[in-house]
Design an enzyme around this catalytic site. Sequence first.
Site, PDB file in Angstrom:
ATOM      1  N   PRO A   2     -80.791  54.069 -23.229  1.00  0.00           N
ATOM      2  CA  PRO A   2     -80.942  55.430 -22.794  1.00  0.00           C
ATOM      3  C   PRO A   2     -82.058  56.105 -23.584  1.00  0.00           C
ATOM      4  CG  PRO A   2     -78.670  54.903 -23.305  1.00  0.00           C
ATOM      5  CD  PRO A   2     -79.439  53.666 -23.358  1.00  0.00           C
ATOM      6  N   GLU A   3     -82.990  56.636 -22.879  1.00  0.00           N
ATOM      7  CA  GLU A   3     -84.068  57.417 -23.487  1.00  0.00           C
ATOM      8  C   GLU A   3     -83.754  58.891 -23.255  1.00  0.00           C
ATOM      9  OE1 GLU A   3     -87.941  55.844 -22.322  1.00  0.00           O
ATOM     10  OE2 GLU A   3     -87.039  53.908 -21.888  1.00  0.00           O
ATOM     11  N   LYS A  59     -82.986  60.863 -29.005  1.00  0.00           N
ATOM     12  CA  LYS A  59     -82.047  60.069 -28.210  1.00  0.00           C
ATOM     13  C   LYS A  59     -80.638  60.127 -28.789  1.00  0.00           C
ATOM     14  CE  LYS A  59     -85.922  56.940 -27.408  1.00  0.00           C
ATOM     15  NZ  LYS A  59     -86.512  55.644 -27.789  1.00  0.00           N
ATOM     16  N   ARG A 108     -73.791  45.406 -26.287  1.00  0.00           N
ATOM     17  CA  ARG A 108     -74.407  44.693 -27.407  1.00  0.00           C
ATOM     18  C   ARG A 108     -73.979  45.191 -28.773  1.00  0.00           C
ATOM     19  NH1 ARG A 108     -80.645  44.124 -25.759  1.00  0.00           N
ATOM     20  NH2 ARG A 108     -80.764  43.037 -27.743  1.00  0.00           N
ATOM     21  N   LYS A 147    -104.586  59.027 -34.880  1.00  0.00           N
ATOM     22  CA  LYS A 147    -103.947  57.700 -34.877  1.00  0.00           C
ATOM     23  C   LYS A 147    -104.846  56.632 -34.273  1.00  0.00           C
ATOM     24  CE  LYS A 147     -99.779  59.024 -36.316  1.00  0.00           C
ATOM     25  NZ  LYS A 147     -99.075  58.460 -37.472  1.00  0.00           N
ATOM     26  N   ARG A 256     -93.262  44.577 -27.277  1.00  0.00           N
ATOM     27  CA  ARG A 256     -92.456  45.089 -26.165  1.00  0.00           C
ATOM     28  C   ARG A 256     -93.153  44.838 -24.832  1.00  0.00           C
ATOM     29  NH1 ARG A 256     -88.712  48.750 -27.991  1.00  0.00           N
ATOM     30  NH2 ARG A 256     -87.694  48.185 -26.069  1.00  0.00           N
TER      31      ARG A 256
END
Length: 266
Positions: A2-3, A59, A108, A147, A256
């Site tokens: 869930p974001e 989150k 999990r 960045k 990812r």
Amino acid sequence: MPELPEVETIKRQLEKKMLDKKIVNIQINNKTVIKEPDTESFKNGIVGETVTEVIRRAKLLIIKFKEDKFLIIHLRISGWLLYGKKEEKSRVSFELSDGNFLNYMDQRMLGELKLRRDYKDLKFIKSLGPEPFDISLEEFAKILKAKKTKIKPLLMDQTVIAGMGNIYAQEALFAAQIDPTNTANNLNQTQVANLYKAMLLVLNEGIKYKGSSVDIYRNLEGDKGGMEKRLKVYGRENKPCVVCKEPIKKTLIGGRGTCFCPNCQK
DNA sequence: AATGGGACCTGCGCGC
DNA sequence: TGCGCGCAGGTCCCAT
């Protein structure tokens, strides 16, 4: 996990179901998800308490009982909450005074439940960057300029902006037509502005459609979200781009999986 | 500062 | 069918 949109959906539903409800008992089926304090103190600390407020930060879900008493829930990858009857597969079940249960589900078991006197002093909370909806375009541009990391992992970095994960970062980059491997400080002014708008767009859309149920995630009512059908790149490897029909490609960025359209995203 | 790997966990789908 | 492998919405920790 869930974001932000999924957690926000749960937060709004929890407000409706849980406010002013009293927790009368707790069944703990898997102690590993309870990180603080020990399971007995966790249980004793919550039983008899009444929910006074539900908060989302990044989150995280935070259920406030009274001053100095907060249940902090981090769903991580496979955590979700199910309201209603008691579930066999729950890791923890909270029994409410109205006869219903709030079941903490987590295939999990990577999620975390904590009972604390505060939440703002949590190391993780203190490290969080601003909420996407609280940041201005100017601040966003300033962060990116500083960045040298790739833009996609940057969007997922909770210390930079808090709430996006692997789905919405990919969707925002597609909506902004930006290649996820671009270096953050190399984006031009137009791209930065497009990405800023795209980020807010996909997060708002996610909230509007009550989140994405790509896998096992369900909302508090046990329903799937409506957003996964609207995802344009996530999980769409080799399928035609919704804009140009070229096949969506998948690559690994920062460990990812990342889907993007090589034709549309530059 | 940025990146890569492994760890934490379970379960699914895939190829052989 | 059975088995091993890779992969999964997150985050932390260590090494380079």
